[in-house]
Write a protein that holds these residues in place. Structure first.
Motif, PDB file in Angstrom:
ATOM      1  N   UNK A  85      43.883  34.218  40.588  1.00 38.50           N
ATOM      2  CA  UNK A  85      43.189  33.395  39.597  1.00 38.50           C
ATOM      3  C   UNK A  85      43.979  32.131  39.282  1.00 38.50           C
ATOM      4  N   UNK A  86      45.293  32.230  39.196  1.00 32.43           N
ATOM      5  CA  UNK A  86      46.124  31.065  38.928  1.00 32.43           C
ATOM      6  C   UNK A  86      45.956  30.013  40.027  1.00 32.43           C
ATOM      7  N   UNK A  87      45.789  30.470  41.272  1.00 29.74           N
ATOM      8  CA  UNK A  87      45.699  29.555  42.399  1.00 29.74           C
ATOM      9  C   UNK A  87      44.292  29.020  42.632  1.00 29.74           C
ATOM     10  N   UNK A  88      43.278  29.824  42.323  1.00 30.62           N
ATOM     11  CA  UNK A  88      41.910  29.466  42.697  1.00 30.62           C
ATOM     12  C   UNK A  88      40.953  29.291  41.520  1.00 30.62           C
ATOM     13  N   UNK A  89      41.364  29.740  40.318  1.00 31.16           N
ATOM     14  CA  UNK A  89      40.499  29.751  39.137  1.00 31.16           C
ATOM     15  C   UNK A  89      39.308  30.701  39.311  1.00 31.16           C
ATOM     16  N   UNK A  90      39.459  31.653  40.192  1.00 28.24           N
ATOM     17  CA  UNK A  90      38.425  32.665  40.430  1.00 28.24           C
ATOM     18  C   UNK A  90      39.027  34.038  40.156  1.00 28.24           C
ATOM     19  N   UNK A  91      38.291  34.883  39.443  1.00 26.63           N
ATOM     20  CA  UNK A  91      38.757  36.241  39.163  1.00 26.63           C
ATOM     21  C   UNK A  91      38.060  37.217  40.107  1.00 26.63           C
ATOM     22  N   UNK A  92      38.847  37.897  40.923  1.00 22.98           N
ATOM     23  CA  UNK A  92      38.350  38.925  41.840  1.00 22.98           C
ATOM     24  C   UNK A  92      38.550  40.276  41.157  1.00 22.98           C
ATOM     25  N   UNK A  93      37.540  41.144  41.102  1.00 22.17           N
ATOM     26  CA  UNK A  93      37.687  42.411  40.374  1.00 22.17           C
ATOM     27  C   UNK A  93      38.666  43.375  41.026  1.00 22.17           C
ATOM     28  N   UNK A  94      39.269  44.205  40.195  1.00 16.66           N
ATOM     29  CA  UNK A  94      40.131  45.302  40.649  1.00 16.66           C
ATOM     30  C   UNK A  94      39.300  46.579  40.654  1.00 16.66           C
ATOM     31  N   UNK A  95      39.341  47.304  41.761  1.00 19.22           N
ATOM     32  CA  UNK A  95      38.584  48.540  41.911  1.00 19.22           C
ATOM     33  C   UNK A  95      39.560  49.695  42.158  1.00 19.22           C
ATOM     34  N   UNK A  96      39.337  50.789  41.481  1.00 24.71           N
ATOM     35  CA  UNK A  96      40.154  52.001  41.662  1.00 24.71           C
ATOM     36  C   UNK A  96      39.537  52.834  42.780  1.00 24.71           C
ATOM     37  N   UNK A  97      40.347  53.114  43.818  1.00 28.05           N
ATOM     38  CA  UNK A  97      39.856  53.863  44.984  1.00 28.05           C
ATOM     39  C   UNK A  97      40.801  55.028  45.287  1.00 28.05           C
ATOM     40  N   UNK A  98      40.683  56.145  44.586  1.00 27.22           N
ATOM     41  CA  UNK A  98      41.488  57.311  44.967  1.00 27.22           C
ATOM     42  C   UNK A  98      41.014  57.845  46.316  1.00 27.22           C
ATOM     43  N   UNK A  99      41.929  58.003  47.236  1.00 26.32           N
ATOM     44  CA  UNK A  99      41.569  58.459  48.578  1.00 26.32           C
ATOM     45  C   UNK A  99      41.479  59.980  48.627  1.00 26.32           C
ATOM     46  N   UNK A 143      50.369  46.423  40.444  1.00 31.40           N
ATOM     47  CA  UNK A 143      50.415  45.550  41.622  1.00 31.40           C
ATOM     48  C   UNK A 143      49.073  44.851  41.804  1.00 31.40           C
ATOM     49  N   UNK A 144      47.979  45.615  41.664  1.00 34.01           N
ATOM     50  CA  UNK A 144      46.646  45.008  41.782  1.00 34.01           C
ATOM     51  C   UNK A 144      46.446  43.947  40.708  1.00 34.01           C
ATOM     52  N   UNK A 145      46.942  44.201  39.518  1.00 33.18           N
ATOM     53  CA  UNK A 145      46.836  43.211  38.439  1.00 33.18           C
ATOM     54  C   UNK A 145      47.651  41.959  38.768  1.00 33.18           C
ATOM     55  N   UNK A 146      48.785  42.142  39.408  1.00 30.49           N
ATOM     56  CA  UNK A 146      49.603  41.009  39.834  1.00 30.49           C
ATOM     57  C   UNK A 146      48.819  40.146  40.822  1.00 30.49           C
ATOM     58  N   UNK A 147      48.155  40.797  41.813  1.00 34.97           N
ATOM     59  CA  UNK A 147      47.354  40.044  42.785  1.00 34.97           C
ATOM     60  C   UNK A 147      46.222  39.293  42.080  1.00 34.97           C
ATOM     61  N   UNK A 148      45.527  39.981  41.181  1.00 34.66           N
ATOM     62  CA  UNK A 148      44.389  39.373  40.496  1.00 34.66           C
ATOM     63  C   UNK A 148      44.825  38.144  39.711  1.00 34.66           C
ATOM     64  N   UNK A 149      45.908  38.287  38.977  1.00 39.70           N
ATOM     65  CA  UNK A 149      46.403  37.187  38.140  1.00 39.70           C
ATOM     66  C   UNK A 149      46.866  36.005  39.010  1.00 39.70           C
ATOM     67  N   UNK A 150      47.600  36.309  40.053  1.00 39.37           N
ATOM     68  CA  UNK A 150      48.107  35.261  40.946  1.00 39.37           C
ATOM     69  C   UNK A 150      46.955  34.535  41.649  1.00 39.37           C
TER      70      UNK A 150
END
Length: 309
Positions: A276-290, A267-274
């Protein structure tokens, strides 16, 4: 609370050469070097974001230097759990948020732990704290704070006010009679309200307009959550942000996408890809186990293998 945000204008100087195209083998070398450099830069940026999130998570200050600057302006993690869908973008306010005027987030800090997100979401996005908002990004106001989930979708005034089921006893804390202005008073009401507490509790108003009351109120809200432990650990808090416009991803202060369990990575990868497609900017994905116990803490890790191409 009067905050002045300065706009910074950055000039970009571009130089060019008219010496003719380089040989093909030089182009290939440059291309390969650029690719490696881009990957290295992205990895360095992602690791830096993870380190910054860890730093803010561990920063347990009472305020950001003044009574008009509550701690969430510079410390802790402001995140929103979401669900991946091809029908809507995760960063767009939901129809309920548009109607109510408020969007629900969760606040994480090492002295205010939660074991899960609302609706057991396992992915979402994180906003920059306002005092370190990047240039050109919207400043989205934080309106109120519930130490635990206050069923804010059923409330007036951006989700911060009276609940439709208990309109006379669920107003904002400063509107209560008598006023609820300490953690102890909030905790007493919470316990006295019994099974109705989710719809009868009051929120701490921390809007910009309350000025020097903002930081003390947020601090009392956090103290109130600790007083009712482990409820505030087992049930996520609710921080209401003012609803923003639809379809403006490039203007939003998104610092990272995240996942809390392995099931949330795609899901996080889906957000990142989408994004980037819209803004041409890549926002990093961070793993946060609670944390799953009060003795544990959240951790923040950047994995290069998690990032999409």
């Amino acid at each position: 609370m009067k905050r002045i945000f300065a706009l910074l204008t950055v000039g970009l100087l571009i130089s060019c050469s008219s010496s003719g195209p380089p040989p093909a083998d030089e182009v290939a070398i440059r291309s390969s070097t650029a690719t490696r450099s881009t990957a290295l830069t992205a990895t360095t940026m992602g690791a830096g974001v993870a380190a910054e999130l860890e730093r803010r998570y561990r920063d347990t200050r009472d305020d950001c230097g003044a009574a008009s600057k509550p701690a969430f302006l510079c410390s802790g993690i402001i995140l929103r759990g979401t669900e991946a869908s091809t029908s809507f973008d995760a960063w767009n306010p939901s129809p309920t948020s548009v109607t109510s005027g408020g969007v629900s987030f969760t606040y994480l800090r090492s002295d205010y732990k939660v074991k899960r997100l609302a609706y057991t979401y396992d992915s979402g996005f994180i906003f920059h704290p306002i005092l370190s908002n990047p240039p050109g990004k919207l400043f989205i106001e934080i309106m109120c704070f519930f130490p635990v989930d206050g069923d804010s979708n059923g409330r007036l005034n951006g989700g911060c006010g009276a609940h439709k089921e208990h309109p006379t006893i669920s107003m904002s804390c400063e509107e209560q009679n008598p006023i609820i202005d300490t953690a102890a008073k909030w905790g007493n009401k919470y316990r006295a309200d019994g099974n109705a507490r989710a719809r009868s509790m009051c929120s701490f108003n921390v809007r910009d307009s309350v000025n020097t009351a903002a930081a003390p109120r947020f601090l009392e809200g956090m103290r109130a959550g600790r007083l009712i432990s482990p409820d505030a650990f087992n049930t996520p808090n609710d921080m209401k942000l003012k609803t923003w416009a639809q379809n403006i991803p490039a203007q939003l202060p998104i610092e990272a996408f995240f996942y809390t369990k392995s099931t949330g990575l795609a899901k996080a990868q889906f957000y990142q890809r989408r994004f980037r497609d819209l803004t041409r900017v890549t926002i990093p994905i961070i793993y946060i186990p609670l944390p799953q116990t009060l003795e544990q803490s959240a951790t923040f890790t950047f994995h290069a293998a998690d990032q999409t191409q």
